[in-house]
Design a protein around this motif. Structure first.
Motif, short mmCIF file in Angstrom:
data_model
loop_
_atom_site.label_atom_id
_atom_site.label_comp_id
_atom_site.label_asym_id
_atom_site.label_seq_id
_atom_site.Cartn_x
_atom_site.Cartn_y
_atom_site.Cartn_z
N HIS A 1 -9.15 8.32 -2.94
CA HIS A 1 -8.21 7.28 -2.52
C HIS A 1 -7.69 7.63 -1.13
O HIS A 1 -7.62 8.80 -0.74
N ILE A 2 -7.36 6.58 -0.38
CA ILE A 2 -6.91 6.78 1.00
C ILE A 2 -5.60 6.03 1.23
O ILE A 2 -5.27 5.07 0.52
N GLY A 3 -4.84 6.47 2.22
CA GLY A 3 -3.63 5.79 2.67
C GLY A 3 -3.73 5.54 4.16
O GLY A 3 -4.33 6.34 4.89
N PHE A 4 -3.15 4.45 4.65
CA PHE A 4 -3.25 4.13 6.07
C PHE A 4 -2.02 3.34 6.51
O PHE A 4 -1.27 2.81 5.68
N THR A 5 -1.80 3.28 7.81
CA THR A 5 -0.66 2.54 8.35
C THR A 5 -0.97 1.04 8.39
O THR A 5 -2.12 0.64 8.58
N PHE B 1 -7.13 -8.14 1.42
CA PHE B 1 -6.51 -9.31 2.05
C PHE B 1 -4.98 -9.23 2.06
O PHE B 1 -4.34 -9.99 2.78
N ASP B 2 -4.40 -8.34 1.28
CA ASP B 2 -2.96 -8.12 1.30
C ASP B 2 -2.64 -7.14 2.42
O ASP B 2 -2.89 -5.93 2.30
N LEU B 3 -2.08 -7.64 3.54
CA LEU B 3 -1.83 -6.79 4.70
C LEU B 3 -0.75 -5.75 4.45
O LEU B 3 -0.61 -4.80 5.22
N ASN B 4 0.03 -5.94 3.40
CA ASN B 4 1.06 -4.95 3.06
C ASN B 4 0.52 -3.83 2.19
O ASN B 4 1.23 -2.85 1.93
N GLN B 5 -0.71 -3.97 1.73
CA GLN B 5 -1.32 -2.92 0.90
C GLN B 5 -1.91 -1.86 1.81
O GLN B 5 -2.84 -2.12 2.58
N THR B 6 -1.39 -0.66 1.74
CA THR B 6 -1.85 0.43 2.60
C THR B 6 -2.39 1.60 1.77
O THR B 6 -2.38 2.75 2.21
N TYR B 7 -2.84 1.30 0.56
CA TYR B 7 -3.43 2.30 -0.32
C TYR B 7 -4.70 1.71 -0.90
O TYR B 7 -4.75 0.53 -1.25
N TYR B 8 -5.74 2.53 -1.00
CA TYR B 8 -7.00 2.03 -1.56
C TYR B 8 -7.67 3.14 -2.35
O TYR B 8 -7.75 4.29 -1.90
N GLN B 9 -8.16 2.79 -3.56
CA GLN B 9 -8.93 3.71 -4.38
C GLN B 9 -10.35 3.17 -4.53
O GLN B 9 -10.55 2.01 -4.88
N ASN B 10 -11.31 4.02 -4.23
CA ASN B 10 -12.72 3.64 -4.32
C ASN B 10 -13.22 3.86 -5.74
O ASN B 10 -13.42 5.00 -6.18
N LEU B 11 -13.42 2.75 -6.45
CA LEU B 11 -13.85 2.85 -7.85
C LEU B 11 -15.29 3.32 -7.98
O LEU B 11 -15.72 3.69 -9.09
N ASN B 12 -16.04 3.30 -6.89
CA ASN B 12 -17.43 3.80 -6.91
C ASN B 12 -17.55 5.16 -6.22
O ASN B 12 -18.63 5.56 -5.80
N SER B 13 -16.44 5.84 -6.13
CA SER B 13 -16.42 7.12 -5.44
C SER B 13 -17.28 8.18 -6.15
O SER B 13 -17.36 8.21 -7.38
N ASN B 14 -17.87 9.06 -5.33
CA ASN B 14 -18.63 10.19 -5.85
C ASN B 14 -17.99 11.49 -5.37
O ASN B 14 -18.67 12.49 -5.14
#
Length: 222
Positions: free
Chosen positions: A134-138, A167-180
């Protein structure tokens, strides 16, 4: 133009002041979203009864509005559009004769060619329970931003691969469900796309940490 009159006895008057039409010229400035307008004064000097030059803009079609008034013979109008035609004209009101001098209409095609600024990632980690990265960004501060693109870096082909869109510009967190990320480190980046389809540079990369543990039998003791 100028005017001269004749008296009933045929004696001509003095010549009037010279007056010229207001001729408007319009160009598109660097970046594609600024109309650069310039024009001439109908009289030089202008009479004290003349007001300010009023800048009229037609956009959308059929909707004329006064965007500003100025004493200058030039004006820059900034409008963030995606390849749209905009019309302009200039008017000058003279209170002594209760009359307005109007220029010709000039058209320009305005198109926002400026890409949003790059944003920054502040973290890239692996979730303990799921082993997913998962990543966080400004958040972007681009006014006409539309969405984020999440990328993962392909080291074999040395290329950024898009894996998802936010598409939600306020969302600054993302988890990659296909991560290895449980088997190897992963490199992530994010870009911003505006309403005209201009994409920012991909953010400076962040990568997860992959921990490998080796146990040597000769190090074990009974």
């Amino acid at each position: 133009y100028f005017i001269r009159s004749l008296a009933s006895c045929g004696v001509p008057s003095y010549w009037s002041d010279t007056i010229t039409p207001i001729v408007l010229q319009a160009n598109v400035g660097p970046g594609g979203s600024v109309a650069q307008l310039s024009w001439n004064a109908p009289l030089n000097p202008l009479p004290p009864t003349a007001g300010l030059f009023r800048v009229h803009r037609e956009y959308p079609p059929g909707n004329w509005v006064v965007v500003d008034s100025t004493q200058n013979l030039f004006y820059d109008d900034s409008l963030a559009l995606c390849s749209e035609e905009v019309n302009y004209r200039i008017e000058l009101w003279d209170s002594s004769v209760q009359c307005a001098s109007k220029s010709n209409i000039e058209s320009v095609i305005l198109e926002d060619l400026n890409a949003p600024g790059a944003i920054a990632l502040d973290s890239a980690a692996v979730e303990i329970l799921t082993n997913l990265a998962h990543i966080g960004f400004t958040a972007t501060n681009t006014v006409d931003a539309e969405y984020y693109i999440v990328y993962i870096f392909d080291e074999v082909n040395a290329a950024w691969l898009p894996i998802d869109t936010i598409f939600d510009l306020n969302q600054t967190y993302y988890q990659n469900l296909n991560s290895n990320a449980s088997n190897e480190y992963e490199i992530y980046g994010v870009a911003v796309v505006d309403s005209c389809g201009n994409r920012s540079p991909v953010s400076p990369p962040h990568q997860t940490v992959h921990l490998a543990v080796d146990v040597f039998s000769c190090d074990n003791t009974n």
